[in-house]
Write an enzyme that holds these catalytic residues in place. Structure first.
Site, PDB file in Angstrom:
ATOM      1  N   LYS A  50       0.835  -1.209   0.000  1.00 10.42           N
ATOM      2  CA  LYS A  50       0.000   0.000   0.000  1.00 10.42           C
ATOM      3  C   LYS A  50       0.872   1.264   0.000  1.00 10.42           C
ATOM      4  O   LYS A  50       0.606   2.215  -0.717  1.00 10.42           O
ATOM      5  CB  LYS A  50      -0.913  -0.006   1.234  1.00 10.42           C
ATOM      6  CG  LYS A  50      -2.072   0.956   1.116  1.00 10.42           C
ATOM      7  CD  LYS A  50      -2.961   0.965   2.366  1.00 10.42           C
ATOM      8  CE  LYS A  50      -3.528  -0.396   2.691  1.00 10.42           C
ATOM      9  NZ  LYS A  50      -4.621  -0.321   3.684  1.00 10.42           N
ATOM     10  N   GLY A  98     -20.399  -4.313   6.027  1.00 15.53           N
ATOM     11  CA  GLY A  98     -19.721  -3.620   7.128  1.00 15.53           C
ATOM     12  C   GLY A  98     -19.996  -2.138   7.099  1.00 15.53           C
ATOM     13  O   GLY A  98     -19.681  -1.448   6.124  1.00 15.53           O
ATOM     14  N   LYS A 125       2.055  -3.461  10.863  1.00 18.73           N
ATOM     15  CA  LYS A 125       0.681  -3.468  11.384  1.00 18.73           C
ATOM     16  C   LYS A 125       0.731  -4.059  12.788  1.00 18.73           C
ATOM     17  O   LYS A 125       1.691  -4.755  13.154  1.00 18.73           O
ATOM     18  CB  LYS A 125      -0.211  -4.337  10.488  1.00 18.73           C
ATOM     19  CG  LYS A 125      -1.682  -4.012  10.557  1.00 18.73           C
ATOM     20  CD  LYS A 125      -2.143  -3.008   9.520  1.00 18.73           C
ATOM     21  CE  LYS A 125      -3.620  -2.744   9.662  1.00 18.73           C
ATOM     22  NZ  LYS A 125      -4.123  -1.845   8.635  1.00 18.73           N
TER      23      LYS A 125
HETATM   24  N1  LIG Z   1     -10.163   2.837   9.041  1.00 17.49           N
HETATM   25  C1  LIG Z   1      -9.443   3.037   7.975  1.00 17.49           C
HETATM   26  O1  LIG Z   1      -9.098   4.170   7.638  1.00 17.49           O
HETATM   27  C2  LIG Z   1      -9.027   1.894   7.109  1.00 17.49           C
HETATM   28  C3  LIG Z   1      -9.673   0.672   7.170  1.00 17.49           C
HETATM   29  N2  LIG Z   1      -9.319  -0.331   6.305  1.00 17.49           N
HETATM   30  C4  LIG Z   1     -10.006  -1.619   6.356  1.00 17.49           C
HETATM   31  O2  LIG Z   1     -11.409  -1.434   6.119  1.00 17.49           O
HETATM   32  C5  LIG Z   1     -12.151  -2.386   6.888  1.00 17.49           C
HETATM   33  C6  LIG Z   1     -13.114  -1.641   7.809  1.00 17.49           C
HETATM   34  O3  LIG Z   1     -12.366  -0.796   8.685  1.00 17.49           O
HETATM   35  P1  LIG Z   1     -13.087   0.189   9.712  1.00 17.49           P
HETATM   36  O4  LIG Z   1     -14.319   0.738   9.099  1.00 17.49           O
HETATM   37  O5  LIG Z   1     -12.031   1.077  10.212  1.00 17.49           O
HETATM   38  O6  LIG Z   1     -13.487  -0.846  10.870  1.00 17.49           O
HETATM   39  P2  LIG Z   1     -14.647  -0.703  11.977  1.00 17.49           P
HETATM   40  O7  LIG Z   1     -14.255  -1.588  13.079  1.00 17.49           O
HETATM   41  O8  LIG Z   1     -14.939   0.719  12.254  1.00 17.49           O
HETATM   42  O9  LIG Z   1     -15.918  -1.313  11.190  1.00 17.49           O
HETATM   43  C7  LIG Z   1     -16.034  -2.643  10.799  1.00 17.49           C
HETATM   44  C8  LIG Z   1     -17.515  -2.949  10.684  1.00 17.49           C
HETATM   45  O10 LIG Z   1     -17.662  -4.256  10.163  1.00 17.49           O
HETATM   46  C9  LIG Z   1     -18.669  -4.916  10.919  1.00 17.49           C
HETATM   47  N3  LIG Z   1     -18.477  -6.352  10.786  1.00 17.49           N
HETATM   48  C10 LIG Z   1     -17.600  -7.159  11.440  1.00 17.49           C
HETATM   49  N4  LIG Z   1     -17.764  -8.437  11.041  1.00 17.49           N
HETATM   50  C11 LIG Z   1     -18.724  -8.427  10.097  1.00 17.49           C
HETATM   51  C12 LIG Z   1     -19.338  -9.432   9.307  1.00 17.49           C
HETATM   52  N5  LIG Z   1     -18.990 -10.708   9.407  1.00 17.49           N
HETATM   53  N6  LIG Z   1     -20.326  -9.053   8.435  1.00 17.49           N
HETATM   54  C13 LIG Z   1     -20.698  -7.769   8.344  1.00 17.49           C
HETATM   55  N7  LIG Z   1     -20.166  -6.775   9.070  1.00 17.49           N
HETATM   56  C14 LIG Z   1     -19.186  -7.101   9.939  1.00 17.49           C
HETATM   57  C15 LIG Z   1     -18.504  -4.388  12.330  1.00 17.49           C
HETATM   58  O11 LIG Z   1     -19.671  -4.579  13.104  1.00 17.49           O
HETATM   59  C16 LIG Z   1     -18.229  -2.915  12.040  1.00 17.49           C
HETATM   60  O12 LIG Z   1     -19.415  -2.163  11.949  1.00 17.49           O
HETATM   61  C17 LIG Z   1     -11.117  -3.233   7.631  1.00 17.49           C
HETATM   62  O13 LIG Z   1     -10.787  -4.366   6.846  1.00 17.49           O
HETATM   63  C18 LIG Z   1      -9.905  -2.316   7.715  1.00 17.49           C
HETATM   64  O14 LIG Z   1      -8.698  -3.022   7.843  1.00 17.49           O
HETATM   65  C19 LIG Z   1      -8.371  -0.154   5.341  1.00 17.49           C
HETATM   66  C20 LIG Z   1      -7.712   1.034   5.220  1.00 17.49           C
HETATM   67  C21 LIG Z   1      -7.930   2.129   6.162  1.00 17.49           C
HETATM   68  O1  LIG Z   2      -5.433   4.275   8.516  1.00 18.41           O
HETATM   69  C1  LIG Z   2      -4.461   4.246   9.273  1.00 18.41           C
HETATM   70  O2  LIG Z   2      -4.463   4.771  10.410  1.00 18.41           O
HETATM   71  C2  LIG Z   2      -3.156   3.605   8.858  1.00 18.41           C
HETATM   72  C3  LIG Z   2      -3.219   2.905   7.565  1.00 18.41           C
HETATM   73  C4  LIG Z   2      -3.636   1.495   7.698  1.00 18.41           C
HETATM   74  O3  LIG Z   2      -3.434   0.836   8.673  1.00 18.41           O
HETATM   75  C5  LIG Z   2      -4.325   0.870   6.574  1.00 18.41           C
HETATM   76  O4  LIG Z   2      -4.422   1.513   5.521  1.00 18.41           O
HETATM   77  O5  LIG Z   2      -4.775  -0.277   6.705  1.00 18.41           O
END
Ligand SMILES: NC(=O)C1=CN([C@@H]2O[C@H](COP(=O)(O)OP(=O)(O)OC[C@H]3O[C@@H](n4cnc5c(N)ncnc54)[C@H](O)[C@@H]3O)[C@@H](O)[C@H]2O)C=CC1
Ligand SMILES: O=C(O)CCC(=O)C(=O)O
Length: 366
Positions: free
Chosen positions: A64, A176, A76
């Site tokens: 990335k 999600g 990570k």
């Molecule tokens: N937060 C960020 O800026 C970034 C996030 N990501 C990726 O994006 C994805 C989401 O990240 P966030 O929104 O930050 O996480 P989050 O923890 O805020 O949200 C994840 C959501 O998925 C739901 N969930 C969990 N298991 C599930 C299932 N089996 N079916 C349906 N929903 C389910 C949870 O209840 C929650 O609402 C992750 O894979 C993360 O690694 C990637 C790059 C950056």
């Molecule tokens: O979003 C972040 O805080 C760091 C970047 C990261 O962990 C990701 O892109 O999965």
């Protein structure tokens, strides 16, 4: 253990009895700069499962960073625990101490299960924290640019498929509705689209249904795994990885898969299967780089305009990868991987001043 981690530079197991912290930090590759990557908190069933996740996620960060052209390497961390019940200020302070012990080799912030507020506690122990809330001098919630980047990725994909960028005429299935997925779904409904949604969190589902009543588009809630079989145009995974696998590929009726979830393909071969099925895949680490772009940009002091410009580049990068995959008959994931591997290889050969002890600017915080 060394066989398992043979592709990685360093893996640190963090154990603090007083706070109950059990965490693993993985540093994959620091050719482009110190390792950077968020911290995921999940009730992993075993240490092996947590290790597997952090190894895959940190490797993804190396690609990335190369794809987004930021001067960081791949790392990570994961905390083993339930984010709804096991968090405490002391736990994140203990985690901050472990991060600090790496002395600038690893920077971290939010991921699935963690929020910027959690890291305010870690910040008391280390300066190697990114995505800190604005009021603490950071760039704020990195899920905002991540969601924006996913929207650019969707526009590029619609452009590649139909020669238009219009989000409104399409239907989407969003898995999600967390920090990223909710924002993506909201923007799609705001654009007038029909959006199928699923989450294990009922409150998140209720929030998007209520919100959609005020917007031009529509939302339809589906149960769990049913999301794979809905008649949407684009599947937008925003929860867990590994969801494109032997079982789900057969069920997908969509024309493209483009979302924020890290490691969407269970194995690289699933990228080839998607291609064979005529489903266009937006490589996850290209599409979801918005958050990384923002946290890497913090080095220069927060600047939302600069971050937005760089996040917009996801549109062009994705179109270039789609083109290259077509011309060279590669899956889009193979095309993206080659591009990033070439960039890392080139930097290695130049033995540039970004590597090792000649690193210039990351140390300004110490
Ligand atoms: N937060 C960020 O800026 C970034 C996030 N990501 C990726 O994006 C994805 C989401 O990240 P966030 O929104 O930050 O996480 P989050 O923890 O805020 O949200 C994840 C959501 O998925 C739901 N969930 C969990 N298991 C599930 C299932 N089996 N079916 C349906 N929903 C389910 C949870 O209840 C929650 O609402 C992750 O894979 C993360 O690694 C990637 C790059 C950056
Ligand atoms: O979003 C972040 O805080 C760091 C970047 C990261 O962990 C990701 O892109 O999965």
């Amino acid at each position: 253990m060394f066989e398992k981690i043979s592709q990685h530079e360093q893996v640190v197991f963090c154990n603090d009895q007083a706070t109950g912290l059990k965490a693993i930090i993985a540093i994959h590759n620091t050719t482009l700069g110190p390792a950077l990557g968020g911290c995921r908190m999940r009730p992993y069933k075993s240490t092996d499962e947590a290790l597997e996740d952090v190894l895959r996620l940190s490797r993804g960060m190396t690609y990335k960073c190369a794809g987004a052209d930021v001067d960081f390497g791949g790392g990570k961390s994961v905390i083993i625990g339930d984010p709804t019940t096991d968090k405490s200020p002391a736990l994140f302070r203990a985690f901050g101490q472990f991060v600090d012990s790496l002395n600038g080799r690893f920077y971290t912030g939010t991921d699935m299960g963690t929020t910027p507020d959690d890291f305010v506690h870690a910040l008391k122990e280390t300066s190697c924290i990114v995505g800190v809330p604005d009021e603490y001098g950071g760039s704020g919630d990195s899920s905002v640019p991540t969601a924006q980047g996913v929207i650019y990725g969707l526009r590029a994909t619609i452009q590649a498929l139909y020669g238009s960028e219009d989000l409104s005429g399409m239907s989407y299935s969003v898995q999600g509705l967390g920090k990223v997925g909710y924002k993506v779904a909201e923007q799609l409904v705001a654009a007038g689209a029909h959006v199928y949604v699923t989450d294990i969190n009922q409150q998140a589902l209720k929030s998007i249904v209520d919100r959609a009543e005020l917007l031009p588009g529509t939302v339809e809630v589906v149960d769990g795994d049913e999301i794979y079989g809905v008649n949407a145009d684009i599947f937008v995974p925003c929860a867990l990885g590994g969801i494109v696998n032997d079982e789900t590929i057969d069920r997908l009726k969509v024309k493209a898969v483009v979302g924020s979830a890290n490691n969407q393909l269970l194995e690289d071969k699933h990228g080839i299967y998607l291609q064979q099925k005529g489903i266009l895949y937006g490589p996850d680490y290209i599409v979801n780089a918005g958050g990384l772009i923002q946290v890497a940009d913090e080095l220069y002091g927060p600047n939302k305009g600069r971050v937005l410009n760089q996040t917009r580049a996801i549109y062009d990068s994705l179109l270039a990868i789609y083109k290259q995959s077509k011309e060279q008959n590669l899956s889009t994931m193979e095309a993206a991987n080659r591009f990033c591997e070439d960039r890392i290889e080139h930097r290695q050969q130049r033995n540039s001043f970004f590597s090792h002890d000649k690193r210039p600017k990351w140390n300004v915080r110490h």
